[in-house]
Design an enzyme around this catalytic site. Sequence first.
Site, PDB file in Angstrom:
ATOM      1  N   ASP A 102     -26.865   7.102  48.213  1.00  0.00           N
ATOM      2  CA  ASP A 102     -25.831   8.063  48.607  1.00  0.00           C
ATOM      3  C   ASP A 102     -26.433   9.154  49.492  1.00  0.00           C
ATOM      4  OD1 ASP A 102     -23.690   6.838  47.354  1.00  0.00           O
ATOM      5  OD2 ASP A 102     -24.092   7.817  45.433  1.00  0.00           O
ATOM      6  N   GLY A 103     -27.686   9.518  49.193  1.00  0.00           N
ATOM      7  CA  GLY A 103     -28.370  10.536  50.004  1.00  0.00           C
ATOM      8  C   GLY A 103     -28.508  10.073  51.454  1.00  0.00           C
ATOM      9  N   GLU A 110     -20.716  18.987  49.080  1.00  0.00           N
ATOM     10  CA  GLU A 110     -20.497  20.355  48.617  1.00  0.00           C
ATOM     11  C   GLU A 110     -21.279  21.347  49.456  1.00  0.00           C
ATOM     12  OE1 GLU A 110     -23.877  19.171  47.994  1.00  0.00           O
ATOM     13  OE2 GLU A 110     -23.130  18.561  46.043  1.00  0.00           O
ATOM     14  N   ARG A 129     -21.189  37.421  39.252  1.00  0.00           N
ATOM     15  CA  ARG A 129     -22.615  37.745  39.226  1.00  0.00           C
ATOM     16  C   ARG A 129     -23.305  36.641  38.426  1.00  0.00           C
ATOM     17  NH1 ARG A 129     -25.516  42.399  40.269  1.00  0.00           N
ATOM     18  NH2 ARG A 129     -27.492  42.506  39.182  1.00  0.00           N
ATOM     19  N   ASP A 142     -26.115  32.910  38.943  1.00  0.00           N
ATOM     20  CA  ASP A 142     -27.032  32.125  39.771  1.00  0.00           C
ATOM     21  C   ASP A 142     -26.392  31.682  41.079  1.00  0.00           C
ATOM     22  OD1 ASP A 142     -28.898  32.365  37.845  1.00  0.00           O
ATOM     23  OD2 ASP A 142     -28.819  30.294  37.127  1.00  0.00           O
ATOM     24  N   THR A 195     -18.890  14.107  41.813  1.00  0.00           N
ATOM     25  CA  THR A 195     -19.764  13.347  40.916  1.00  0.00           C
ATOM     26  C   THR A 195     -21.246  13.673  41.151  1.00  0.00           C
ATOM     27  OG1 THR A 195     -19.622  11.567  42.538  1.00  0.00           O
ATOM     28  CG2 THR A 195     -18.216  11.377  40.592  1.00  0.00           C
ATOM     29  N   TYR A 241     -23.776  17.173  42.475  1.00  0.00           N
ATOM     30  CA  TYR A 241     -24.243  18.445  41.877  1.00  0.00           C
ATOM     31  C   TYR A 241     -23.150  19.101  41.046  1.00  0.00           C
ATOM     32  CZ  TYR A 241     -26.524  23.025  41.625  1.00  0.00           C
ATOM     33  OH  TYR A 241     -27.103  24.183  41.183  1.00  0.00           O
ATOM     34  N   LYS A 259     -20.976  17.894  39.167  1.00  0.00           N
ATOM     35  CA  LYS A 259     -20.883  17.351  37.797  1.00  0.00           C
ATOM     36  C   LYS A 259     -22.017  17.904  36.935  1.00  0.00           C
ATOM     37  CE  LYS A 259     -20.326  13.036  35.256  1.00  0.00           C
ATOM     38  NZ  LYS A 259     -21.462  13.248  34.349  1.00  0.00           N
TER      39      LYS A 259
HETATM   40  P1  NAP Z   1     -31.724  14.229  46.153  1.00  0.00           P
HETATM   41  O1  NAP Z   1     -31.999  15.497  45.434  1.00  0.00           O
HETATM   42  O2  NAP Z   1     -32.860  13.392  46.613  1.00  0.00           O
HETATM   43  O3  NAP Z   1     -30.757  13.278  45.293  1.00  0.00           O
HETATM   44  C1  NAP Z   1     -29.799  13.732  44.467  1.00  0.00           C
HETATM   45  C2  NAP Z   1     -29.096  12.579  43.727  1.00  0.00           C
HETATM   46  O4  NAP Z   1     -27.691  12.759  43.910  1.00  0.00           O
HETATM   47  C3  NAP Z   1     -29.433  11.167  44.189  1.00  0.00           C
HETATM   48  O5  NAP Z   1     -29.614  10.375  43.053  1.00  0.00           O
HETATM   49  C4  NAP Z   1     -28.183  10.746  44.945  1.00  0.00           C
HETATM   50  O6  NAP Z   1     -27.920   9.367  44.851  1.00  0.00           O
HETATM   51  C5  NAP Z   1     -27.114  11.486  44.162  1.00  0.00           C
HETATM   52  N1  NAP Z   1     -25.860  11.694  44.887  1.00  0.00           N
HETATM   53  C6  NAP Z   1     -25.663  12.136  46.152  1.00  0.00           C
HETATM   54  N2  NAP Z   1     -24.342  12.213  46.412  1.00  0.00           N
HETATM   55  C7  NAP Z   1     -23.700  11.795  45.296  1.00  0.00           C
HETATM   56  C8  NAP Z   1     -22.336  11.668  44.942  1.00  0.00           C
HETATM   57  N3  NAP Z   1     -21.384  12.001  45.794  1.00  0.00           N
HETATM   58  N4  NAP Z   1     -22.045  11.257  43.672  1.00  0.00           N
HETATM   59  C9  NAP Z   1     -23.007  10.942  42.796  1.00  0.00           C
HETATM   60  N5  NAP Z   1     -24.323  11.041  43.062  1.00  0.00           N
HETATM   61  C10 NAP Z   1     -24.656  11.475  44.307  1.00  0.00           C
HETATM   62  O7  NAP Z   1     -30.863  14.635  47.424  1.00  0.00           O
HETATM   63  P2  NAP Z   1     -30.021  13.756  48.400  1.00  0.00           P
HETATM   64  O8  NAP Z   1     -30.201  12.302  48.101  1.00  0.00           O
HETATM   65  O9  NAP Z   1     -30.225  14.264  49.781  1.00  0.00           O
HETATM   66  O10 NAP Z   1     -28.553  14.178  47.940  1.00  0.00           O
HETATM   67  C11 NAP Z   1     -28.092  15.492  48.137  1.00  0.00           C
HETATM   68  C12 NAP Z   1     -27.138  15.758  47.022  1.00  0.00           C
HETATM   69  O11 NAP Z   1     -27.873  15.835  45.827  1.00  0.00           O
HETATM   70  C13 NAP Z   1     -26.424  17.074  47.115  1.00  0.00           C
HETATM   71  O12 NAP Z   1     -25.259  16.967  47.895  1.00  0.00           O
HETATM   72  C14 NAP Z   1     -26.147  17.385  45.668  1.00  0.00           C
HETATM   73  O13 NAP Z   1     -24.835  17.020  45.299  1.00  0.00           O
HETATM   74  C15 NAP Z   1     -27.097  16.500  44.892  1.00  0.00           C
HETATM   75  N6  NAP Z   1     -27.935  17.291  44.000  1.00  0.00           N
HETATM   76  C16 NAP Z   1     -27.753  17.136  42.680  1.00  0.00           C
HETATM   77  C17 NAP Z   1     -28.467  17.904  41.791  1.00  0.00           C
HETATM   78  C18 NAP Z   1     -28.229  17.744  40.329  1.00  0.00           C
HETATM   79  O14 NAP Z   1     -27.490  16.824  39.955  1.00  0.00           O
HETATM   80  N7  NAP Z   1     -28.779  18.618  39.500  1.00  0.00           N
HETATM   81  C19 NAP Z   1     -29.408  18.833  42.250  1.00  0.00           C
HETATM   82  C20 NAP Z   1     -29.569  18.955  43.627  1.00  0.00           C
HETATM   83  C21 NAP Z   1     -28.810  18.176  44.508  1.00  0.00           C
HETATM   84  P3  NAP Z   1     -28.824   8.248  45.524  1.00  0.00           P
HETATM   85  O15 NAP Z   1     -29.983   8.049  44.601  1.00  0.00           O
HETATM   86  O16 NAP Z   1     -27.915   7.072  45.589  1.00  0.00           O
HETATM   87  O17 NAP Z   1     -29.232   8.741  46.881  1.00  0.00           O
END
Ligand code: NAP
Length: 270
Positions: free
Chosen positions: A48-49, A125, A150, A152, A163, A165, A167
């Site tokens: 997805d990334g 997002e 106020r 984070d 689904t 961040y 979530k």
């Molecule tokens: P990453 O930090 O390397 O990966 C974040 C994870 O989020 C990966 O497992 C990715 O899936 C998954 N993901 C991305 N979009 C999704 C969606 N719409 N629904 C469900 N899972 C999803 O960063 P990245 O791959 O560049 O993705 C950026 C996204 O990471 C941001 O948009 C944010 O939503 C998410 N994120 C999540 C958290 C958290 O859950 N605590 C923290 C920081 C960022 P794949 O393994 O398939 O790539």
Amino acid sequence: MKIAIYRNDVEHSIATADELEEKLADKQSEGIEFDQKKPDIVISVGGDGTLLSAFHEYVDQLDTVRFIGVHTGHLGFYADWQDFELDDLVDSLVHDSGESVDYPLLQVDLTFSGDVQQRILALNELVMKRSFGTLATEVLINGELFERFRGDGLSVATPTGSTAYNKAIGGAVVTPSLDAMQLTEIGSINNRVFRTLGSPVILGDSDVVTLKTVDNTEPVQIAFDSFHFVSKNLEKIDFRIAQQRIKFAKYRHMEFYRRIKTSFIGPEEK
Ligand code: NAP
């Protein structure tokens, strides 16, 4: 049909993208051609990334481009073809009838001191936060003060981003058949001065959410999809559902709630 392949640098994705390219090259007599600059279809190979990065690479061509995600790990939310399904995918491309399914995007307008403006389209997002020290911001809905936050940070997510961040910080999963955006708090402090609703809010297609910084000399972190930056002079951010949408080629359709179940809950134990 002009196709661009966009992959991440993971070994398995490189091998899958190469295999896909070979299979597509064999179909040139059936109208398949490659065009990385002005494609009709962008095939993202990775996760997805990777699809998030592909989206931003082709964000100026959303009216004409349809996306397809091939996942080289587990099943993704945007990447719903798997690496062992390449023959089916190539066959679907050859017999493409132009059908697509589209999902809402977030239009984010940032205003910095001196009336400097920046517009971002987000697929998942945009998050505003402060890691050291607390973030203080006013939250306005449709121009009216709604609450003083106020804590984070705050996140505003699309339905398909719900689904990700969203979530993880306690937001609801929202079906992408709704034109909606979701405002979710991250670690809010509640006292007499700063009082927030304390639950996520789902807003509709004519709503505008504004986050107004209380002290814009303090740096804030802005994270959108896979990108982030720090700003020292951010004044406000306006969020609304964008007029543009992301289109996916609709060769087959996995029902949204089945996808949620498959990804987060797993199969029933027998
Ligand atoms: P990453 O930090 O390397 O990966 C974040 C994870 O989020 C990966 O497992 C990715 O899936 C998954 N993901 C991305 N979009 C999704 C969606 N719409 N629904 C469900 N899972 C999803 O960063 P990245 O791959 O560049 O993705 C950026 C996204 O990471 C941001 O948009 C944010 O939503 C998410 N994120 C999540 C958290 C958290 O859950 N605590 C923290 C920081 C960022 P794949 O393994 O398939 O790539």
